[in-house]
Structure formats: structure tokens, C-alpha cells
Write a protein that holds these residues in place. Structure first.
Motif, PDB file in Angstrom:
ATOM      1  N   ILE A 163       0.855  -1.192   0.000  1.00 18.28           N
ATOM      2  CA  ILE A 163       0.000   0.000   0.000  1.00 18.28           C
ATOM      3  C   ILE A 163       0.887   1.237   0.000  1.00 18.28           C
ATOM      4  O   ILE A 163       1.753   1.405   0.858  1.00 18.28           O
ATOM      5  CB  ILE A 163      -0.926   0.012   1.223  1.00 18.28           C
ATOM      6  N   GLY A 164       0.665   2.114  -0.983  1.00 17.44           N
ATOM      7  CA  GLY A 164       1.491   3.318  -1.092  1.00 17.44           C
ATOM      8  C   GLY A 164       0.797   4.578  -0.634  1.00 17.44           C
ATOM      9  O   GLY A 164       1.440   5.489  -0.113  1.00 17.44           O
ATOM     10  N   ALA A 165      -0.540   4.651  -0.829  1.00 17.68           N
ATOM     11  CA  ALA A 165      -1.261   5.884  -0.489  1.00 17.68           C
ATOM     12  C   ALA A 165      -2.682   5.558  -0.059  1.00 17.68           C
ATOM     13  O   ALA A 165      -3.347   4.712  -0.654  1.00 17.68           O
ATOM     14  CB  ALA A 165      -1.280   6.835  -1.678  1.00 17.68           C
ATOM     15  N   VAL A 166      -3.125   6.244   0.983  1.00 15.09           N
ATOM     16  CA  VAL A 166      -4.488   6.115   1.486  1.00 15.09           C
ATOM     17  C   VAL A 166      -5.054   7.521   1.624  1.00 15.09           C
ATOM     18  O   VAL A 166      -4.377   8.427   2.121  1.00 15.09           O
ATOM     19  CB  VAL A 166      -4.521   5.401   2.855  1.00 15.09           C
ATOM     20  N   GLY A 167      -6.265   7.717   1.172  1.00  9.62           N
ATOM     21  CA  GLY A 167      -6.906   9.019   1.287  1.00  9.62           C
ATOM     22  C   GLY A 167      -8.281   8.914   1.906  1.00  9.62           C
ATOM     23  O   GLY A 167      -8.991   7.921   1.697  1.00  9.62           O
ATOM     24  N   CYS A 168      -8.650   9.906   2.685  1.00 10.22           N
ATOM     25  CA  CYS A 168      -9.988   9.954   3.280  1.00 10.22           C
ATOM     26  C   CYS A 168     -10.527  11.373   3.180  1.00 10.22           C
ATOM     27  O   CYS A 168      -9.881  12.331   3.624  1.00 10.22           O
ATOM     28  CB  CYS A 168      -9.955   9.524   4.743  1.00 10.22           C
ATOM     29  N   THR A 169     -11.721  11.489   2.593  1.00  8.83           N
ATOM     30  CA  THR A 169     -12.446  12.755   2.572  1.00  8.83           C
ATOM     31  C   THR A 169     -13.605  12.644   3.552  1.00  8.83           C
ATOM     32  O   THR A 169     -14.371  11.672   3.514  1.00  8.83           O
ATOM     33  CB  THR A 169     -12.994  13.062   1.169  1.00  8.83           C
ATOM     34  N   PHE A 170     -13.718  13.632   4.432  1.00  6.34           N
ATOM     35  CA  PHE A 170     -14.778  13.636   5.442  1.00  6.34           C
ATOM     36  C   PHE A 170     -15.497  14.971   5.368  1.00  6.34           C
ATOM     37  O   PHE A 170     -14.871  16.029   5.527  1.00  6.34           O
ATOM     38  CB  PHE A 170     -14.185  13.425   6.835  1.00  6.34           C
ATOM     39  N   ARG A 171     -16.796  14.937   5.106  1.00  3.88           N
ATOM     40  CA  ARG A 171     -17.591  16.163   4.990  1.00  3.88           C
ATOM     41  C   ARG A 171     -18.927  15.976   5.698  1.00  3.88           C
ATOM     42  O   ARG A 171     -19.764  15.176   5.280  1.00  3.88           O
ATOM     43  CB  ARG A 171     -17.846  16.501   3.514  1.00  3.88           C
ATOM     44  N   LYS A 172     -19.115  16.697   6.801  1.00  5.38           N
ATOM     45  CA  LYS A 172     -20.386  16.682   7.529  1.00  5.38           C
ATOM     46  C   LYS A 172     -20.698  18.110   7.980  1.00  5.38           C
ATOM     47  O   LYS A 172     -19.832  18.989   7.946  1.00  5.38           O
ATOM     48  CB  LYS A 172     -20.328  15.764   8.750  1.00  5.38           C
ATOM     49  N   ALA A 173     -21.939  18.322   8.415  1.00  7.62           N
ATOM     50  CA  ALA A 173     -22.335  19.654   8.890  1.00  7.62           C
ATOM     51  C   ALA A 173     -23.206  19.532  10.141  1.00  7.62           C
ATOM     52  O   ALA A 173     -24.344  20.020  10.168  1.00  7.62           O
ATOM     53  CB  ALA A 173     -23.076  20.402   7.792  1.00  7.62           C
ATOM     54  N   ALA A 235       5.810   4.603   8.598  1.00  4.69           N
ATOM     55  CA  ALA A 235       7.154   4.037   8.674  1.00  4.69           C
ATOM     56  C   ALA A 235       7.518   3.206   7.458  1.00  4.69           C
ATOM     57  O   ALA A 235       8.702   3.041   7.150  1.00  4.69           O
ATOM     58  CB  ALA A 235       7.293   3.198   9.950  1.00  4.69           C
ATOM     59  N   ASP A 236       6.526   2.665   6.749  1.00  5.58           N
ATOM     60  CA  ASP A 236       6.821   1.852   5.570  1.00  5.58           C
ATOM     61  C   ASP A 236       6.855   2.670   4.287  1.00  5.58           C
ATOM     62  O   ASP A 236       6.946   2.113   3.192  1.00  5.58           O
ATOM     63  CB  ASP A 236       5.807   0.714   5.441  1.00  5.58           C
ATOM     64  N   GLY A 237       6.777   3.990   4.406  1.00  7.09           N
ATOM     65  CA  GLY A 237       6.819   4.865   3.244  1.00  7.09           C
ATOM     66  C   GLY A 237       5.462   5.289   2.726  1.00  7.09           C
ATOM     67  O   GLY A 237       5.372   6.167   1.860  1.00  7.09           O
ATOM     68  N   ALA A 238       4.389   4.701   3.224  1.00  6.11           N
ATOM     69  CA  ALA A 238       3.041   5.058   2.773  1.00  6.11           C
ATOM     70  C   ALA A 238       2.665   6.449   3.265  1.00  6.11           C
ATOM     71  O   ALA A 238       3.216   6.965   4.244  1.00  6.11           O
ATOM     72  CB  ALA A 238       2.028   4.033   3.261  1.00  6.11           C
ATOM     73  N   ARG A 239       1.699   7.057   2.562  1.00  4.52           N
ATOM     74  CA  ARG A 239       1.156   8.352   2.955  1.00  4.52           C
ATOM     75  C   ARG A 239      -0.342   8.222   3.187  1.00  4.52           C
ATOM     76  O   ARG A 239      -1.040   7.475   2.486  1.00  4.52           O
ATOM     77  CB  ARG A 239       1.392   9.410   1.875  1.00  4.52           C
ATOM     78  N   PHE A 240      -0.837   8.981   4.173  1.00  4.05           N
ATOM     79  CA  PHE A 240      -2.274   9.061   4.436  1.00  4.05           C
ATOM     80  C   PHE A 240      -2.686  10.516   4.349  1.00  4.05           C
ATOM     81  O   PHE A 240      -2.198  11.364   5.102  1.00  4.05           O
ATOM     82  CB  PHE A 240      -2.610   8.501   5.815  1.00  4.05           C
TER      83      PHE A 240
END
Length: 392
Positions: A163-173, A235-240
Motif C-alpha cells: 500500500i502506497g497511499a491512502v486518502g480519506c475525505t470527510f464532509r459533515k455539517a 514508517a513503511d513509506g506510505a502516505r495518508f
């Protein structure tokens, strides 16, 4: 052997399968009621005591949720001498988590504590020391780890390779009113720990640094920053990459957020509510077995109960591991305040020094001082290796 209780025969042996754990719950507010409903439905629990600063509130909550026979008291100390218990569920306000959990641990009772573990990483380290001192399990209920769709997603990720990249979009009101709308960093402090913790689950490595920018849109009804953008290095080089807001009306995401995960052999997505999807590098749709375990707080309690029965010392959310999720929050806040990259090592080193300096219990201070290197005992994967004082 514990004395007789529901699910136990007169001589204390299980009447039909494992005996339910005799639980003292501390806290009878809104979240406390959610826990009482959960425990009423669990075959692994019988609530023998309920503690709240408002005994009338506690009695009403106990009666309304099917625990009318539970003893009620204003403090945990009042109940410890009156009922025999196997464990404590701590559903107090965050500022009280440490005091309640430590008292239970010293009484010889394992503790399942609502998130966050503590209000600071420093306090969290002292709580880890208390668990070591007493030999009792202290586990944090990171309830958003317990989703069947998340289990399916994990099965898909097993097919994606590194796994190289993980992304999360969070949108609430949400319009909470009360203390959340007065906090300096409401999104980061009160919500983002869920997504930060889930990133650790998905990446299977420890975070080492973050750069975070927080801000407050002009239309925000929060006093503090209700929006944030953060990028964590692992630590393994992945980005979040986390992009979140609590003042984003319209086209809102789920409370889990919307996720994408990029691996060497393909990509997976999850909207936080429905089944995840994944494709390999050739565009072929991947499949995985659906999850079947209990979800949310029912899932965290089921894991806690199993750990107590088996003597498992490192279930998900165990205090030494969970401190790292709390450190991610503090690191993000420090980064936002100082507009710079902040390492997790920096946060842990500062918190460790503060914990030793401010700890008033000599036995806990001795445990803290016995750690040769704080990074050796904190974290799930223990890959943070920068020694104290080294260049970050």
C-alpha cells in the motif's frame, strides 16, 4: 471462580456456555445509555453496577435499558465494596477517563474505555504505565474499527500488494451546540481520531510524521477550526491524506468518510457505508469475503470480553497501541499551530518527559522511568525508532 450471576449456576460455573462478564459501567449520559443498550443485548455481559454523579439519572438509565437490578452509586469507590465485578466500562467525559480507569485497574479490574483514551498523550502514557503496574487490560473502544465492510475492505487490500497511499475525505455539517462548538480544534480533537486510527488499520504500519493545515470557513458556526487538511507519513513509506470538515453542508460523506487506497496491484474504494470495491492493474474487479462480526461498540465489547476471558494482552485498542492514535491528533494540532512538519517521535518524547515530571504517584513514575525508550513500548508495530534527542 467468580460468584453466581446471570448465566451462572449456583456454584458459579457457566450455566450455558461462557459466563457473562459482570460489568460496572461508569457514566450514564447519552453515550452511557448507548452502552447500556449494547450491554443489555450482549450475551457476554451483565451489568451489576452503574455509576454517575447524578444517581437519579443513573437509576432512570438503568431502568430504561433493562438493568433495573444494577446497583447505583455516585462513585466507583462506592460500588467496589458493594458488588463483585469482572470488568469496568468507562463512559465518562474524556477529562475523567484517566482517574476512573486507573481506579478500576488498581482494584484489579480490566477496563474498556470510550475514546479518546485521555485528554493528552502524557496522561495516556501514565495510563499505559498503570496497566503495566496492575497487570490488567486497558482497552480503548475505537468503535469505527468494527465494521463488516471494513473487514471486506481488509480482504481486498490483501490482494493489492504494498500500500502506497491512502486518502480519506470527510464532509459533515453537524450542529451539536455545547462544548464542541467552543473547542479550538473541534474536528481534529473530537472526530479525526477515528479516521487517523482507521488509517493505521489499513496501512499496517506506525505513523512517523504529519503536516497539517487547519482553518475555519467564514460561514462556520464553530468557534475553532472546523476544517483541516493533513498528510501523514508512515514508517513503511506510505502516505495518508485526510481532508475533513464539520461545516460542509450538502453532499455529505458518511461518518466514516469516503476512502481510496492505492496499492502496487490495484486500487480500492469505500464510501464508509456500503460494500467496498477494488480493481487490479488490469481493471478486473476483485472480491473478498464479507465480514460477519458484531459492529461498532458491540464489536469492541465482544473483542474486550474475549480478551478478558483468554488473557490476550494486545487486542485492538489496547492502551499501548492506542496512545499512537492520540499522538497523531496532538501532532496534527501542533503542526497546524506552528505551520511545520511534526514528527510522532517529537510528540512522544515531549509527552514522556511531561508524564515523568508531573506524575504524582511514585509507583507509576517508577514504571515510566523503567522504559528504556518510550518508542519501544508505544505503538502496534513499533517501527518508530528515532532515539530521544536525535534530529527529526
Amino acid at each position: 471462580m467468580p460468584p453466581s450471576a446471570e448465566g451462572r449456576s449456583a456454584d458459579g460455573t457457566p450455566a450455558d456456555g461462557p459466563a457473562p462478564l459482570r460489568i460496572i459501567q461508569v457514566g450514564a449520559g447519552a453515550m452511557g445509555r448507548a452502552w447500556l443498550h449494547n450491554l443489555a443485548e450482549s450475551p457476554d455481559a451483565v451489568v451489576v453496577g452503574l455509576v454517575d454523579l447524578d444517581p437519579g439519572l443513573a437509576r432512570a438509565a438503568a431502568a430504561d435499558t433493562g438493568h433495573g437490578n444494577a446497583a447505583v452509586a455516585e462513585s466507583l469507590d462506592d460500588l467496589l465494596g458493594r458488588v463483585e465485578a469482572d470488568a469496568v466500562v468507562n463512559v465518562t467525559v474524556p477529562a475523567a477517563h484517566r482517574a476512573v480507569s486507573e481506579r478500576a485497574l488498581r482494584a484489579g479490574l480490566p477496563v474498556l474505555c470510550e475514546k479518546p483514551l485521555a485528554d493528552t498523550v502524557s496522561s495516556g502514557l501514565s495510563m499505559a504505565a498503570a496497566a503495566e503496574l496492575t497487570g490488567q487490560l486497558l482497552m480503548v473502544s475505537q468503535s469505527r474499527r468494527y465494521w463488516r465492510h471494513l473487514d471486506t475492505l481488509s480482504g481486498l487490500l490483501d490482494q493489492l500488494g504494498e500500500i502506497g497511499a491512502v486518502g480519506c475525505t470527510f464532509r459533515k455539517a453537524p450542529r451539536f451546540g455545547g462544548f464542541r462548538e467552543q473547542m479550538p480544534y473541534p474536528l481534529l480533537i473530537d472526530m479525526a481520531i477515528h479516521q487517523f486510527d482507521l488509517a493505521r488499520v489499513l496501512i499496517h504500519a506506525d505513523p512517523i510524521a504529519v503536516y497539517c493545515d487547519s482553518y475555519n470557513p467564514s460561514w462556520s458556526w464553530f468557534r475553532g477550526d472546523a476544517s483541516a487538511e493533513a498528510v501523514f507519513e508512515f514508517a513503511d513509506g506510505a502516505r495518508f491524506a485526510f481532508s475533513g470538515s464539520w461545516c460542509a453542508p450538502g453532499l455529505e460523506t458518511s461518518w466514516n468518510g469516503s476512502w481510496w487506497i492505492s496499492g502496487a496491484n490495484g486500487t480500492a474504494t469505500w464510501d464508509g457505508e456500503h460494500a467496498p470495491a477494488a480493481e487490479d492493474t488490469d481493471g478486473h474487479r476483485l472480491g473478498a469475503e464479507p465480514g460477519s462480526r458484531p459492529e461498532q461498540i458491540a464489536g469492541s465489547f465482544a473483542e474486550f470480553a474475549a480478551a478478558v476471558r483468554t488473557g490476550e494482552t494486545r487486542p485492538a485498542g489496547e492502551v499501548h497501541s492506542n496512545v499512537l492514535s492520540l499522538a497523531m491528533v496532538e501532532a496534527a494540532i501542533r503542526s497546524a499551530e506552528h505551520r511545520r512538519r511534526v514528527s510522532i517521535a517529537e510528540i512522544l518524547d515531549d509527552a514522556y518527559a511531561d508524564a515523568i515530571r508531573t506524575e504524582t504517584e511514585p509507583d507509576l513514575r517508577d514504571v515510566l522511568a523503567s522504559w528504556p525508550f518510550v518508542h519501544d513500548v508505544i505503538g502496534e508495530h513499533r517501527t518508530v525508532s528515532t532515539p530521544p534527542g536525535a534530529a527529526q
